[in-house]
Scaffold this motif. Structure first.
Motif, PDB file in Angstrom:
ATOM      1  N   TYR A   1     -25.332-128.935 -13.907  1.00 32.43           N
ATOM      2  CA  TYR A   1     -25.217-130.042 -13.076  1.00 32.43           C
ATOM      3  C   TYR A   1     -24.002-131.035 -13.611  1.00 32.43           C
ATOM      4  O   TYR A   1     -23.256-131.404 -12.911  1.00 32.43           O
ATOM      5  CB  TYR A   1     -26.313-131.176 -13.349  1.00 32.43           C
ATOM      6  CG  TYR A   1     -26.419-132.490 -13.030  1.00 32.43           C
ATOM      7  CD1 TYR A   1     -26.520-132.845 -11.587  1.00 32.43           C
ATOM      8  CD2 TYR A   1     -26.273-133.419 -13.895  1.00 32.43           C
ATOM      9  CE1 TYR A   1     -26.491-133.876 -11.014  1.00 32.43           C
ATOM     10  CE2 TYR A   1     -25.920-134.537 -13.251  1.00 32.43           C
ATOM     11  CZ  TYR A   1     -26.081-134.924 -11.856  1.00 32.43           C
ATOM     12  OH  TYR A   1     -26.054-136.225 -11.434  1.00 32.43           O
ATOM     13  N   GLU A   2     -23.719-130.703 -15.003  1.00 32.86           N
ATOM     14  CA  GLU A   2     -22.608-131.476 -15.460  1.00 32.86           C
ATOM     15  C   GLU A   2     -21.328-130.969 -14.985  1.00 32.86           C
ATOM     16  O   GLU A   2     -20.421-131.850 -14.451  1.00 32.86           O
ATOM     17  CB  GLU A   2     -22.699-131.545 -17.015  1.00 32.86           C
ATOM     18  CG  GLU A   2     -23.769-132.442 -17.574  1.00 32.86           C
ATOM     19  CD  GLU A   2     -23.662-133.986 -17.211  1.00 32.86           C
ATOM     20  OE1 GLU A   2     -22.549-134.401 -16.868  1.00 32.86           O
ATOM     21  OE2 GLU A   2     -24.789-134.327 -17.096  1.00 32.86           O
ATOM     22  N   ARG A   3     -21.082-129.669 -14.837  1.00 31.65           N
ATOM     23  CA  ARG A   3     -19.941-129.099 -14.211  1.00 31.65           C
ATOM     24  C   ARG A   3     -19.842-129.530 -12.673  1.00 31.65           C
ATOM     25  O   ARG A   3     -18.674-129.685 -12.198  1.00 31.65           O
ATOM     26  CB  ARG A   3     -20.186-127.710 -14.537  1.00 31.65           C
ATOM     27  CG  ARG A   3     -19.956-126.985 -15.820  1.00 31.65           C
ATOM     28  CD  ARG A   3     -19.769-125.338 -15.888  1.00 31.65           C
ATOM     29  NE  ARG A   3     -20.709-124.673 -15.426  1.00 31.65           N
ATOM     30  CZ  ARG A   3     -22.086-124.178 -16.016  1.00 31.65           C
ATOM     31  NH1 ARG A   3     -22.290-124.603 -17.014  1.00 31.65           N
ATOM     32  NH2 ARG A   3     -22.663-123.651 -15.082  1.00 31.65           N
TER      33      ARG A   3
ATOM     34  N   THR B   1     -28.895-136.903  -8.886  1.00 30.39           N
ATOM     35  CA  THR B   1     -28.591-137.173 -10.356  1.00 30.39           C
ATOM     36  C   THR B   1     -29.386-136.391 -11.271  1.00 30.39           C
ATOM     37  O   THR B   1     -30.087-135.517 -11.034  1.00 30.39           O
ATOM     38  CB  THR B   1     -29.323-138.773 -10.528  1.00 30.39           C
ATOM     39  OG1 THR B   1     -30.827-138.658 -10.471  1.00 30.39           O
ATOM     40  CG2 THR B   1     -29.000-139.732  -9.476  1.00 30.39           C
ATOM     41  N   ALA B   2     -29.258-136.636 -12.518  1.00 30.70           N
ATOM     42  CA  ALA B   2     -29.702-135.816 -13.551  1.00 30.70           C
ATOM     43  C   ALA B   2     -31.239-135.967 -13.501  1.00 30.70           C
ATOM     44  O   ALA B   2     -31.981-134.885 -13.853  1.00 30.70           O
ATOM     45  CB  ALA B   2     -29.150-136.123 -14.964  1.00 30.70           C
TER      46      ALA B   2
ATOM     47  N   ARG C   1     -28.916-128.320 -16.725  1.00 28.48           N
ATOM     48  CA  ARG C   1     -28.369-129.721 -16.978  1.00 28.48           C
ATOM     49  C   ARG C   1     -26.879-129.416 -17.364  1.00 28.48           C
ATOM     50  O   ARG C   1     -26.169-130.099 -16.610  1.00 28.48           O
ATOM     51  CB  ARG C   1     -28.914-130.180 -18.399  1.00 28.48           C
ATOM     52  CG  ARG C   1     -30.316-130.943 -18.029  1.00 28.48           C
ATOM     53  CD  ARG C   1     -30.620-131.623 -19.437  1.00 28.48           C
ATOM     54  NE  ARG C   1     -32.095-132.065 -19.163  1.00 28.48           N
ATOM     55  CZ  ARG C   1     -33.154-131.518 -19.691  1.00 28.48           C
ATOM     56  NH1 ARG C   1     -32.987-130.430 -20.414  1.00 28.48           N
ATOM     57  NH2 ARG C   1     -34.238-131.645 -19.425  1.00 28.48           N
ATOM     58  N   ALA C   2     -26.391-128.214 -17.747  1.00 25.87           N
ATOM     59  CA  ALA C   2     -25.000-127.638 -18.091  1.00 25.87           C
ATOM     60  C   ALA C   2     -24.483-127.693 -16.877  1.00 25.87           C
ATOM     61  O   ALA C   2     -23.155-128.015 -16.610  1.00 25.87           O
ATOM     62  CB  ALA C   2     -25.025-126.734 -19.033  1.00 25.87           C
TER      63      ALA C   2
ATOM     64  N   VAL D   1     -20.766-132.160 -11.130  1.00 22.90           N
ATOM     65  CA  VAL D   1     -20.549-133.540 -10.774  1.00 22.90           C
ATOM     66  C   VAL D   1     -19.121-133.863 -11.249  1.00 22.90           C
ATOM     67  O   VAL D   1     -18.585-134.653 -10.957  1.00 22.90           O
ATOM     68  CB  VAL D   1     -21.546-134.576 -11.303  1.00 22.90           C
ATOM     69  CG1 VAL D   1     -22.836-134.544 -10.837  1.00 22.90           C
ATOM     70  CG2 VAL D   1     -21.762-134.473 -13.020  1.00 22.90           C
ATOM     71  N   ALA D   2     -18.587-133.031 -12.389  1.00 23.43           N
ATOM     72  CA  ALA D   2     -17.250-133.020 -12.788  1.00 23.43           C
ATOM     73  C   ALA D   2     -16.226-132.491 -11.724  1.00 23.43           C
ATOM     74  O   ALA D   2     -14.953-132.986 -11.933  1.00 23.43           O
ATOM     75  CB  ALA D   2     -17.206-132.452 -13.947  1.00 23.43           C
ATOM     76  N   ASP D   3     -16.690-131.840 -10.754  1.00 23.67           N
ATOM     77  CA  ASP D   3     -15.897-131.116  -9.749  1.00 23.67           C
ATOM     78  C   ASP D   3     -15.577-132.005  -8.372  1.00 23.67           C
ATOM     79  O   ASP D   3     -16.746-131.982  -7.835  1.00 23.67           O
ATOM     80  CB  ASP D   3     -16.249-129.570  -9.649  1.00 23.67           C
ATOM     81  CG  ASP D   3     -15.309-128.798  -8.848  1.00 23.67           C
ATOM     82  OD1 ASP D   3     -14.542-129.280  -8.072  1.00 23.67           O
ATOM     83  OD2 ASP D   3     -15.641-127.534  -8.873  1.00 23.67           O
TER      84      ASP D   3
END
Length: 150
Positions: free
Chosen positions: A43-45, A10-11, A40-41, A47-49
């Motif tokens: 991580y967002e990429r 998780t974040a 953080r950036a 979890v979106a993949d």
């Protein structure tokens, strides 16, 4: 290792992950644990993949290990997918107790569930202890890798 949980990161886990990434001579030179913004950036990429799995190993509520598994669809090997294992890290006070093997076993099983024909990884040429570790787990040093920094 029954008290160990492997779960999606998780974040809130980023600080512990980045600290582990930076906790060796190579990581100390290339990581910036004082600035979590780029992590953080990333991580967002991740979890979106849907082809990415970033996991942490947790014992007694504390993050003690991590790895990232990427499923790569391909044309070679008759259209086989492969699992790429990256950023395997175990907290310094947990090393030598089997946690790294447990993480790699998790990645192999997850890759198998995803239909991968093989699991591969790279390891810096200077990490001879890691090379012995991967060989003990059945990995074969079959290729020479090349990188180009951009």
């Amino acid at each position: 290792m029954s008290d160990l949980e492997i779960r999606p990161a998780t974040a809130d886990d980023l600080r512990a992950i980045v600290d582990m990434l930076a906790d060796d001579p190579l990581g100390a030179r290339r990581e910036s644990p004082d600035d979590l913004a780029p992590y953080r950036a990333a991580y967002e990429r991740i979890v979106a993949d849907p082809h990415q799995k970033l996991v942490v190993a947790v014992r007694d509520g504390r993050v003690v290990g991590t790895l990232q598994l990427t499923v790569i669809p391909g044309l070679s090997r008759r259209g086989a997918s492969r699992g790429l294992v990256e950023a395997v890290r175990v907290h310094a006070d947990e090393r030598g107790a089997g946690l790294g093997a447990r993480l790699i076993e998790w990645a192999i099983e997850e890759a198998r569930r995803a239909g991968c024909a093989l699991v591969q990884l790279t390891s810096d040429a200077t990490r001879t202890d890691a090379h012995r570790f991967y060989e003990r787990l059945g990995f074969v040093a079959s290729h020479v890798g090349f990188k180009l920094a951009l």
